[in-house]
Write a protein that holds these residues in place. Structure first.
Motif, PDB file in Angstrom:
ATOM      1  N   ASP A 255       5.714  12.808  -9.098  1.00 32.17           N
ATOM      2  CA  ASP A 255       4.514  12.865  -8.269  1.00 32.17           C
ATOM      3  C   ASP A 255       4.584  11.890  -7.104  1.00 32.17           C
ATOM      4  OD1 ASP A 255       3.406  14.741  -9.988  1.00 32.17           O
ATOM      5  OD2 ASP A 255       2.530  13.187 -11.277  1.00 32.17           O
ATOM      6  N   HIS A 256       5.553  10.982  -7.143  1.00 31.34           N
ATOM      7  CA  HIS A 256       5.665   9.982  -6.081  1.00 31.34           C
ATOM      8  C   HIS A 256       7.140   9.813  -5.731  1.00 31.34           C
ATOM      9  CE1 HIS A 256       4.269   6.657  -3.596  1.00 31.34           C
ATOM     10  NE2 HIS A 256       5.282   5.934  -4.049  1.00 31.34           N
ATOM     11  N   LEU A 257       7.676  10.780  -5.030  1.00 30.74           N
ATOM     12  CA  LEU A 257       9.073  10.709  -4.625  1.00 30.74           C
ATOM     13  C   LEU A 257       9.198   9.795  -3.415  1.00 30.74           C
ATOM     14  CD1 LEU A 257      10.078  14.455  -5.029  1.00 30.74           C
ATOM     15  CD2 LEU A 257      10.504  12.555  -6.595  1.00 30.74           C
ATOM     16  N   ARG A 258      10.152   8.916  -3.440  1.00 30.06           N
ATOM     17  CA  ARG A 258      10.355   7.945  -2.367  1.00 30.06           C
ATOM     18  C   ARG A 258      11.844   7.666  -2.244  1.00 30.06           C
ATOM     19  NH1 ARG A 258      12.994   4.868  -6.082  1.00 30.06           N
ATOM     20  NH2 ARG A 258      11.667   4.260  -7.831  1.00 30.06           N
ATOM     21  N   PRO A 259      12.268   6.935  -1.215  1.00 28.68           N
ATOM     22  CA  PRO A 259      13.694   6.634  -1.071  1.00 28.68           C
ATOM     23  C   PRO A 259      14.231   5.865  -2.279  1.00 28.68           C
ATOM     24  CG  PRO A 259      12.518   6.131   0.963  1.00 28.68           C
ATOM     25  CD  PRO A 259      11.475   6.435  -0.074  1.00 28.68           C
ATOM     26  N   ALA A 260      15.501   6.050  -2.550  1.00 33.16           N
ATOM     27  CA  ALA A 260      16.134   5.311  -3.645  1.00 33.16           C
ATOM     28  C   ALA A 260      16.106   3.820  -3.345  1.00 33.16           C
ATOM     29  CB  ALA A 260      17.579   5.782  -3.832  1.00 33.16           C
ATOM     30  N   MET A 261      15.997   3.035  -4.413  1.00 35.68           N
ATOM     31  CA  MET A 261      15.948   1.574  -4.287  1.00 35.68           C
ATOM     32  C   MET A 261      17.188   0.988  -4.957  1.00 35.68           C
ATOM     33  SD  MET A 261      11.849   1.356  -5.137  1.00 35.68           S
ATOM     34  CE  MET A 261      11.601  -0.378  -4.767  1.00 35.68           C
ATOM     35  N   ARG A 262      17.732  -0.068  -4.382  1.00 38.33           N
ATOM     36  CA  ARG A 262      19.036  -0.581  -4.770  1.00 38.33           C
ATOM     37  C   ARG A 262      18.937  -1.397  -6.060  1.00 38.33           C
ATOM     38  NH1 ARG A 262      22.783  -0.871  -0.490  1.00 38.33           N
ATOM     39  NH2 ARG A 262      23.631  -2.827  -1.308  1.00 38.33           N
ATOM     40  N   ALA A 263      19.447  -0.850  -7.157  1.00 38.60           N
ATOM     41  CA  ALA A 263      19.434  -1.537  -8.452  1.00 38.60           C
ATOM     42  C   ALA A 263      20.688  -1.175  -9.226  1.00 38.60           C
ATOM     43  CB  ALA A 263      18.193  -1.168  -9.251  1.00 38.60           C
ATOM     44  N   ILE A 264      21.289  -2.165  -9.890  1.00 34.15           N
ATOM     45  CA  ILE A 264      22.524  -1.966 -10.648  1.00 34.15           C
ATOM     46  C   ILE A 264      22.378  -2.639 -12.008  1.00 34.15           C
ATOM     47  CG2 ILE A 264      25.000  -2.414 -10.757  1.00 34.15           C
ATOM     48  CD1 ILE A 264      24.995  -2.622  -7.710  1.00 34.15           C
ATOM     49  N   ALA A 265      22.657  -1.906 -13.077  1.00 32.37           N
ATOM     50  CA  ALA A 265      22.738  -2.499 -14.415  1.00 32.37           C
ATOM     51  C   ALA A 265      24.157  -3.009 -14.631  1.00 32.37           C
ATOM     52  CB  ALA A 265      22.371  -1.473 -15.475  1.00 32.37           C
ATOM     53  N   LEU A 266      24.294  -4.279 -14.934  1.00 33.36           N
ATOM     54  CA  LEU A 266      25.617  -4.873 -15.132  1.00 33.36           C
ATOM     55  C   LEU A 266      26.168  -4.592 -16.524  1.00 33.36           C
ATOM     56  CD1 LEU A 266      24.998  -8.373 -13.471  1.00 33.36           C
ATOM     57  CD2 LEU A 266      25.800  -6.240 -12.415  1.00 33.36           C
ATOM     58  N   THR A 267      25.558  -3.655 -17.231  1.00 34.01           N
ATOM     59  CA  THR A 267      25.907  -3.360 -18.618  1.00 34.01           C
ATOM     60  C   THR A 267      26.653  -2.039 -18.775  1.00 34.01           C
ATOM     61  OG1 THR A 267      23.748  -2.296 -18.867  1.00 34.01           O
ATOM     62  CG2 THR A 267      23.905  -4.615 -19.470  1.00 34.01           C
ATOM     63  N   THR A 268      26.941  -1.342 -17.665  1.00 31.52           N
ATOM     64  CA  THR A 268      27.398   0.047 -17.777  1.00 31.52           C
ATOM     65  C   THR A 268      28.893   0.247 -17.573  1.00 31.52           C
ATOM     66  OG1 THR A 268      26.873   0.402 -15.435  1.00 31.52           O
ATOM     67  CG2 THR A 268      25.157   0.916 -17.038  1.00 31.52           C
ATOM     68  N   ASP A 269      29.550  -0.648 -16.849  1.00 28.21           N
ATOM     69  CA  ASP A 269      30.971  -0.459 -16.527  1.00 28.21           C
ATOM     70  C   ASP A 269      31.814  -1.007 -17.673  1.00 28.21           C
ATOM     71  OD1 ASP A 269      33.544  -0.412 -15.525  1.00 28.21           O
ATOM     72  OD2 ASP A 269      32.974  -1.076 -13.524  1.00 28.21           O
ATOM     73  N   THR A 270      32.174  -0.144 -18.598  1.00 25.42           N
ATOM     74  CA  THR A 270      32.896  -0.608 -19.788  1.00 25.42           C
ATOM     75  C   THR A 270      34.281  -1.152 -19.447  1.00 25.42           C
ATOM     76  OG1 THR A 270      33.650   1.672 -20.189  1.00 25.42           O
ATOM     77  CG2 THR A 270      31.668   0.931 -21.353  1.00 25.42           C
ATOM     78  N   SER A 271      34.892  -0.629 -18.418  1.00 25.87           N
ATOM     79  CA  SER A 271      36.211  -1.160 -18.030  1.00 25.87           C
ATOM     80  C   SER A 271      36.082  -2.607 -17.566  1.00 25.87           C
ATOM     81  CB  SER A 271      36.817  -0.302 -16.923  1.00 25.87           C
ATOM     82  OG  SER A 271      37.093   1.003 -17.391  1.00 25.87           O
ATOM     83  N   ALA A 272      35.092  -2.867 -16.712  1.00 24.06           N
ATOM     84  CA  ALA A 272      34.894  -4.233 -16.228  1.00 24.06           C
ATOM     85  C   ALA A 272      34.458  -5.153 -17.362  1.00 24.06           C
ATOM     86  CB  ALA A 272      33.844  -4.243 -15.107  1.00 24.06           C
ATOM     87  N   LEU A 273      33.531  -4.689 -18.187  1.00 24.79           N
ATOM     88  CA  LEU A 273      33.022  -5.523 -19.277  1.00 24.79           C
ATOM     89  C   LEU A 273      34.128  -5.930 -20.241  1.00 24.79           C
ATOM     90  CD1 LEU A 273      29.700  -3.615 -20.048  1.00 24.79           C
ATOM     91  CD2 LEU A 273      29.888  -5.912 -19.067  1.00 24.79           C
ATOM     92  N   THR A 274      34.949  -4.962 -20.643  1.00 28.38           N
ATOM     93  CA  THR A 274      35.994  -5.271 -21.615  1.00 28.38           C
ATOM     94  C   THR A 274      37.119  -6.100 -20.996  1.00 28.38           C
ATOM     95  OG1 THR A 274      36.979  -3.082 -21.183  1.00 28.38           O
ATOM     96  CG2 THR A 274      35.507  -3.288 -23.096  1.00 28.38           C
ATOM     97  N   ALA A 275      37.421  -5.842 -19.722  1.00 31.79           N
ATOM     98  CA  ALA A 275      38.459  -6.631 -19.061  1.00 31.79           C
ATOM     99  C   ALA A 275      38.020  -8.087 -18.911  1.00 31.79           C
ATOM    100  CB  ALA A 275      38.776  -6.037 -17.688  1.00 31.79           C
ATOM    101  N   ILE A 276      36.796  -8.270 -18.466  1.00 34.86           N
ATOM    102  CA  ILE A 276      36.289  -9.635 -18.284  1.00 34.86           C
ATOM    103  C   ILE A 276      36.220 -10.354 -19.627  1.00 34.86           C
ATOM    104  CG2 ILE A 276      34.310 -11.015 -17.559  1.00 34.86           C
ATOM    105  CD1 ILE A 276      33.671  -8.708 -15.567  1.00 34.86           C
ATOM    106  N   ASN A 278      37.994  -9.825 -22.218  1.00 37.04           N
ATOM    107  CA  ASN A 278      39.362 -10.101 -22.670  1.00 37.04           C
ATOM    108  C   ASN A 278      40.007 -11.241 -21.879  1.00 37.04           C
ATOM    109  OD1 ASN A 278      41.770  -9.244 -24.296  1.00 37.04           O
ATOM    110  ND2 ASN A 278      42.622  -8.895 -22.262  1.00 37.04           N
ATOM    111  N   ASP A 279      39.763 -11.254 -20.556  1.00 38.44           N
ATOM    112  CA  ASP A 279      40.440 -12.224 -19.693  1.00 38.44           C
ATOM    113  C   ASP A 279      39.722 -13.561 -19.608  1.00 38.44           C
ATOM    114  OD1 ASP A 279      42.236 -10.212 -19.196  1.00 38.44           O
ATOM    115  OD2 ASP A 279      41.375  -9.646 -17.262  1.00 38.44           O
ATOM    116  N   PHE A 280      38.385 -13.521 -19.656  1.00 43.08           N
ATOM    117  CA  PHE A 280      37.612 -14.740 -19.413  1.00 43.08           C
ATOM    118  C   PHE A 280      36.671 -15.119 -20.560  1.00 43.08           C
ATOM    119  CE2 PHE A 280      38.586 -12.895 -15.272  1.00 43.08           C
ATOM    120  CZ  PHE A 280      39.083 -13.979 -14.581  1.00 43.08           C
ATOM    121  N   GLY A 281      36.472 -14.203 -21.524  1.00 46.57           N
ATOM    122  CA  GLY A 281      35.534 -14.452 -22.615  1.00 46.57           C
ATOM    123  C   GLY A 281      34.223 -13.717 -22.387  1.00 46.57           C
TER     124      GLY A 281
END
Length: 379
Positions: A255-276, A278-281
């Motif tokens: 009912d209220h369509l508007r432009p997209a707003m910039r938001a990122i969940a840092l929980t979704t990139d499994t490649s980055a999460l597992t690499a970090i 493994n490499d950094f803890g």
């Protein structure tokens, strides 16, 4: 389930007064999870705390001890429904100090169960005496005082186990394979749970509204200048992070369509999460991403029911070094995260489930406030 605390769930400490000394007995958290998830039982801790009556322990200090205990349990998905405390000295002759039945009766009244159908687990003769007094099935554990008190406690116990996990195994056998609660008990438990959830939600307006509005203003300022919202959390809070990012990128309602707003969940990139990890803890899982994509004026929304998750704290520190405002969603104590945040929204509850339920409502409200401030409804 009426459950002793010291020496049964957590390691026995003489006159425990420091939350930092709280340590779970190995296997106790898993045993509590089995009680709730497999056997469908409600769990109430009943504990004597005479040091309050003696003036050696404050109510506030006890609250911090219990917050620490609940936080440790929550790391494995375990939890309890309530904690009933007797603060009196033995010589006061109260009706709540175990083996007196006041704590058990208070739990039964609150959750609507028959004490004769309950179980009592503890490491002390007073626990077994309480169980006998209310007609419950009693299990003595040999942790804590369980060994030294075996002579006095064993005759009062229906069963004896090495530890809480062993006690739960005995109870599972007594209940049989079905392990189901009585439907009437389940109804009372459901009503009590929903009442507690409603109470926590009702407390948000008085306890959190000012901070919610301040957090929304931070988001609006960032979005208006082209900033990005970065969101992080663990477990259920990770799901919240993804949910909230979706609300900003897509839309709250059609009912209220508007432009997209910039938001990122840092929980979704499994490649980055597992690499970090493994490499950094694992402590760097989120902070490394903040370092990579965060810019001055972006916002970090850090979600932690305890406020003490190491990887959340590291992310907040990384955001601050990059001139990024930090918004924290926590429980009542705020933990170590709250002082690091520009705005900390503390849900007035210590129950993990109810904190998470309130967090979801706050997250939806933040999205609504930011959306309507930047993209007003033309009607």
């Amino acid at each position: 389930m009426l459950l002793d605390r010291d020496g049964t769930i957590n390691e026995e400490r003489h006159h425990l007064s420091d939350p930092g000394e709280v340590a779970l007995i190995p296997g106790s958290a898993e045993a509590l999870t089995r009680l709730r998830d497999e056997l469908g039982m409600g769990i109430v801790i009943v504990t004597n705390q005479a040091e309050i009556g003696r003036g050696n322990l404050t109510v506030e200090a006890l609250q911090r001890i219990h917050e620490r205990l609940l936080a440790l349990l929550a790391t494995t998905g375990a939890g309890v429904d309530a904690i009933e405390v007797c603060p009196h000295r033995p010589e006061e002759g109260c009706d709540c100090r175990k083996p007196a039945t006041g704590l058990a009766r208070a739990a039964a009244e609150r959750f609507g169960f028959d004490l004769a159908d309950s179980f009592v687990i503890g490491d002390h003769a007073s626990d077994m005496g309480l169980g006998r007094a209310v007609g419950a099935t009693t299990v003595l554990v040999r942790t804590g005082h369980g060994v030294e008190e075996a002579g006095a406690a064993a005759p009062l116990a229906d069963h004896v186990a090495d530890d809480l996990a062993g006690a739960v195994a005995i109870i599972a056998g007594l209940l049989g394979e079905e392990g189901r609660v009585d439907p009437i008990q389940a109804q009372y438990r459901a009503r009590a749970y929903l009442a507690d959830a409603a109470s926590a939600m009702a407390g948000l307006t008085e306890a959190c509204l000012e901070d919610i509005l301040a957090a929304a203003e931070i988001l609006v300022t960032s979005f208006r200048s082209g900033g990005t919202l970065l969101i992080c959390g663990n477990g259920g809070s990770a799901a919240d992070a993804q949910h909230l990012a979706t609300e900003f990128v897509s839309a709250l309602t059609l009912d209220h369509l508007r432009p997209a707003m910039r938001a990122i969940a840092l929980t979704t990139d499994t490649s980055a999460l597992t690499a970090i990890a493994n490499d950094f803890g694992v402590e760097r899982m989120f902070s490394r991403q903040v370092e990579a994509i965060g810019n001055p004026g972006d916002v970090l929304l850090a979600i932690s029911t305890s406020g003490n998750s190491a990887n959340i704290l590291a992310a907040a520190e990384a955001a601050r070094t990059r001139a990024m405002p930090v918004i924290a969603l926590t429980g009542a104590s705020g933990g170590r995260l709250a002082p690091m945040a520009d705005v900390a929204v503390r849900v007035p509850s210590t129950a993990t489930a109810h904190i998470q339920e309130c967090h979801l409502a706050i997250e939806q409200l933040l999205a609504l406030l930011a959306e309507r401030a930047l993209h007003p409804d033309p009607s």
